[in-house]
Enzyme design. Structure first.
Site, short mmCIF file in Angstrom:
data_model
loop_
_atom_site.label_atom_id
_atom_site.label_comp_id
_atom_site.label_asym_id
_atom_site.label_seq_id
_atom_site.Cartn_x
_atom_site.Cartn_y
_atom_site.Cartn_z
N PHE A 42 37.28 37.72 46.27
CA PHE A 42 36.11 38.15 45.46
C PHE A 42 35.73 37.11 44.40
N ASP A 57 43.26 29.20 51.50
CA ASP A 57 43.33 30.66 51.50
C ASP A 57 44.04 31.15 52.75
N ASP A 91 49.07 29.40 53.50
CA ASP A 91 49.76 30.23 52.51
C ASP A 91 50.20 29.35 51.34
N THR A 144 45.20 37.83 34.17
CA THR A 144 44.57 39.11 33.87
C THR A 144 44.97 39.61 32.48
N ASP A 145 44.13 40.47 31.92
CA ASP A 145 44.49 41.09 30.64
C ASP A 145 45.62 42.12 30.82
N GLU A 146 45.89 42.49 32.09
CA GLU A 146 46.88 43.54 32.32
C GLU A 146 48.30 43.11 31.94
N TYR A 205 52.01 44.74 39.92
CA TYR A 205 50.98 43.69 39.90
C TYR A 205 51.01 42.93 38.58
N SER A 259 54.05 40.79 38.07
CA SER A 259 54.07 39.55 38.86
C SER A 259 53.11 38.52 38.26
N LYS A 260 51.98 38.97 37.72
CA LYS A 260 51.05 38.03 37.08
C LYS A 260 51.66 37.49 35.77
N PRO A 319 36.66 59.46 44.28
CA PRO A 319 37.98 59.72 43.70
C PRO A 319 38.10 59.19 42.27
N ASP A 340 46.84 61.26 39.58
CA ASP A 340 46.79 60.02 38.81
C ASP A 340 47.65 58.93 39.44
N GLY A 381 52.11 55.48 36.29
CA GLY A 381 52.14 54.45 35.23
C GLY A 381 50.77 53.91 34.86
N HIS A 382 49.74 54.70 35.10
CA HIS A 382 48.34 54.27 34.90
C HIS A 382 48.08 53.81 33.46
P1 NAD Z 1 41.06 39.22 45.84
O1 NAD Z 1 42.16 40.12 46.24
O2 NAD Z 1 39.64 39.60 46.11
O3 NAD Z 1 41.26 37.79 46.54
C1 NAD Z 1 42.51 37.16 46.62
C2 NAD Z 1 42.39 35.99 47.59
O4 NAD Z 1 43.66 35.31 47.64
C3 NAD Z 1 42.05 36.40 49.03
O5 NAD Z 1 41.06 35.55 49.56
C4 NAD Z 1 43.38 36.24 49.76
O6 NAD Z 1 43.21 35.94 51.14
C5 NAD Z 1 44.01 35.09 49.00
N1 NAD Z 1 45.47 35.07 49.11
C6 NAD Z 1 46.32 36.13 48.91
N2 NAD Z 1 47.60 35.74 49.14
C7 NAD Z 1 47.54 34.41 49.46
C8 NAD Z 1 48.53 33.46 49.78
N3 NAD Z 1 49.84 33.77 49.82
N4 NAD Z 1 48.14 32.19 50.06
C9 NAD Z 1 46.82 31.85 50.02
N5 NAD Z 1 45.84 32.72 49.74
C10 NAD Z 1 46.20 34.00 49.45
O7 NAD Z 1 41.30 38.91 44.31
P2 NAD Z 1 40.25 38.69 43.13
O8 NAD Z 1 39.84 40.00 42.59
O9 NAD Z 1 39.24 37.71 43.58
O10 NAD Z 1 41.21 38.01 42.03
C11 NAD Z 1 41.37 36.60 41.98
C12 NAD Z 1 42.31 36.26 40.84
O11 NAD Z 1 41.78 36.74 39.61
C13 NAD Z 1 43.70 36.87 40.96
O12 NAD Z 1 44.63 35.91 40.53
C14 NAD Z 1 43.67 38.07 40.02
O13 NAD Z 1 44.97 38.35 39.52
C15 NAD Z 1 42.75 37.54 38.93
N6 NAD Z 1 41.99 38.56 38.17
C16 NAD Z 1 41.25 39.49 38.84
C17 NAD Z 1 40.49 40.43 38.12
C18 NAD Z 1 39.63 41.44 38.83
O14 NAD Z 1 39.04 42.30 38.16
N7 NAD Z 1 39.47 41.39 40.14
C19 NAD Z 1 40.51 40.39 36.72
C20 NAD Z 1 41.29 39.42 36.07
C21 NAD Z 1 42.01 38.50 36.81
P1 TYD Z 2 40.69 49.16 39.65
O1 TYD Z 2 39.30 48.79 40.03
O2 TYD Z 2 41.68 49.41 40.73
O3 TYD Z 2 41.20 48.04 38.65
P2 TYD Z 2 42.51 48.03 37.67
O4 TYD Z 2 43.46 49.06 38.10
O5 TYD Z 2 43.05 46.65 37.89
O6 TYD Z 2 41.99 48.22 36.28
O7 TYD Z 2 40.62 50.47 38.77
C1 TYD Z 2 39.82 50.54 37.61
C2 TYD Z 2 40.05 51.89 36.97
O8 TYD Z 2 39.53 52.92 37.83
C3 TYD Z 2 41.52 52.23 36.81
O9 TYD Z 2 41.66 52.96 35.60
C4 TYD Z 2 41.85 53.11 37.99
C5 TYD Z 2 40.55 53.84 38.24
N1 TYD Z 2 40.24 54.16 39.66
C6 TYD Z 2 39.81 55.45 39.99
O10 TYD Z 2 39.72 56.35 39.13
N2 TYD Z 2 39.48 55.71 41.29
C7 TYD Z 2 39.57 54.77 42.27
O11 TYD Z 2 39.27 55.06 43.46
C8 TYD Z 2 40.01 53.46 41.91
C9 TYD Z 2 40.13 52.38 42.96
C10 TYD Z 2 40.33 53.19 40.59
#
Ligand code: NAD
Ligand code: TYD
Length: 356
Positions: free
Chosen positions: A15, A38, A67, A137-139, A162, A165-166, A217, A292, A295-296
């Protein structure tokens, strides 16, 4: 001065990574080459970059299917493409999946990051015109109560497999900076939304289910809070840090845009009702409070003054605009959606949740 000519983007078929590659080619005046490494897991979709491949392929854009945990492959990529910058997006990224199956998160997010760092250290061998930028991530900061914000100085307190690990990967990145002098930067960003987001995260789940007239949901009481940022605003922050961020520094990036989940779901129902010419009650009646997440985390909220003051970055897309853009994209890109739906994702979601 950073060289910034041959950039290795990991996870560029996901994404944020796919949006990043498009953003750099289209919006920044970058003249160099991007190599996208990727693995194409369930979340990776090479189709998301077919336009970029047609326009920039061979000369300025290359895709490597592999990988990040594969030490030999990663070392070869550094040599073959004379990499001077790494922008590391690749990760397992979904909290729910990390609860069901944490092993892959530890492998990709920790071992994968370590493998990349070690290859960078060996290949760059003390150079200072290079950079390893890590996307996080902020998480990692844990969960907030009703007040307060995450600062760059907030102690790490990850609570899901998750985020743990980050957090581990962030620490390893900084260890390579302190111990070996590897030039690094990190961005810790809040929740992203926008085109090409995999339909397992909240916003695309809700848009998809409204389109299909399925239940919506909402976990727990729906009052968990997230801080939402449009994906291009995240990517402009990454680009600002890669160009001008200080070596060894972390920058928080956020939307300053907090929403309770239930309020966001209701807003999406309203927007979709307007588009479809229906009463919003048609869609709001689909809202279904479900069990829920274990650990949400209750609330995330980012203070991003540092990147604003130091690098002049700011958000440019309002939530209203960004949601309209996102909904419009999903409504127009039905082929992308049906291809995604025929893949692994569908099998996983059905196995874990039934057809929701
Ligand atoms: P995503 O899950 O959409 O994409 C992850 C990509 O990494 C995929 O294309 C997947 O094929 C590739 N990948 C996974 N394992 C791999 C491996 N072992 N080797 C090579 N490629 C691999 O994730 P995203 O939402 O685009 O997130 C991207 C980054 O941003 C992540 O590091 C995530 O922790 C961070 N991030 C995401 C968010 C969010 O809201 N989505 C917010 C803050 C930070
Ligand atoms: P999500 O998009 O999975 O991101 P993150 O857990 O990394 O913040 O979820 C965003 C918020 O929405 C989180 O509080 C969990 C909640 N959620 C739902 O209530 N329903 C859903 O179907 C999903 C995927 C998430």
């Amino acid at each position: 001065m950073r060289k910034l000519e041959n950039i290795l983007v990991t996870g560029g078929a996901g994404f944020i990574g796919s949006n990043f590659i498009r953003y750099v080619f289209k919006n920044t005046g970058f003249k160099g080459k991007i190599i996208n490494l990727d693995k194409l897991t369930y979340a990776g979709n090479a189709e998301s970059l077919s336009d970029i491949n047609s326009e920039f392929g061979d000369e300025r854009y290359s895709f490597v299917h592999g990988d990040i945990c594969d030490k030999d492959l990663v070392s070869r990529v550094f040599i073959d493409y004379n990499i001077d910058t790494v922008i590391h997006f690749a990760a397992e990224s979904h909290v729910d999946r990390s609860i069901h199956g944490p092993a892959e998160f530890m492998n990709t997010n920790i071992i994968g990051t370590f493998t990349l760092l070690d290859a960078a250290k060996n290949f760059w061998n003390g150079r200072s015109d290079v950079l390893f930028h890590h996307i996080s991530t902020d998480e990692v900061y844990g969960s907030l109560g009703d007040s307060g914000y995450f600062f760059e100085t907030t102690p790490y307190d990850p609570r899901s497999p998750y985020s743990a690990s980050k957090a581990s990967s962030d620490h390893i990145v900084m260890a390579y900076n302190h111990t070996y002098g590897l030039p690094v930067t990190i961005t810790n960003c809040s929740n992203n939304y926008g085109p090409y987001q995999f339909p397992e995260k909240l916003i695309p789940v809700i848009i998809f289910n409204i389109m299909d007239n399925k239940t919506l949901p909402v976990y727990g009481d729906g009052k968990n809070i997230r801080d939402w940022l449009f994906v291009d605003d995240h990517n402009s922050a990454v680009w600002a840090v890669v160009n001008n961020g200080r070596n060894g520094e972390t920058y928080n990036v956020g939307g300053e845009n907090e929403w309770e989940n239930i309020k966001l779901v209701t807003a999406l129902c309203e927007k979709m009702a307007l588009i479809k010419g229906k009463d919003k009650n048609n869609f709001e009646s689909l809202i279904n409070y479900v069990k829920d997440r274990p650990g949400h985390d209750r609330r995330y909220a980012i203070n991003c003054d540092k990147i604003k003051l130091e690098l002049g970055w700011k958000q440019t897309v309002s939530f209203d605009q960004g949601l309209d853009l996102t909904i419009d994209w999903y409504l127009k890109n039905t082929q992308w959606i049906s291809n995604i739906r025929s893949g692994e994702y569908k099998k996983w979601i059905e196995k874990n949740y039934g057809s929701r």
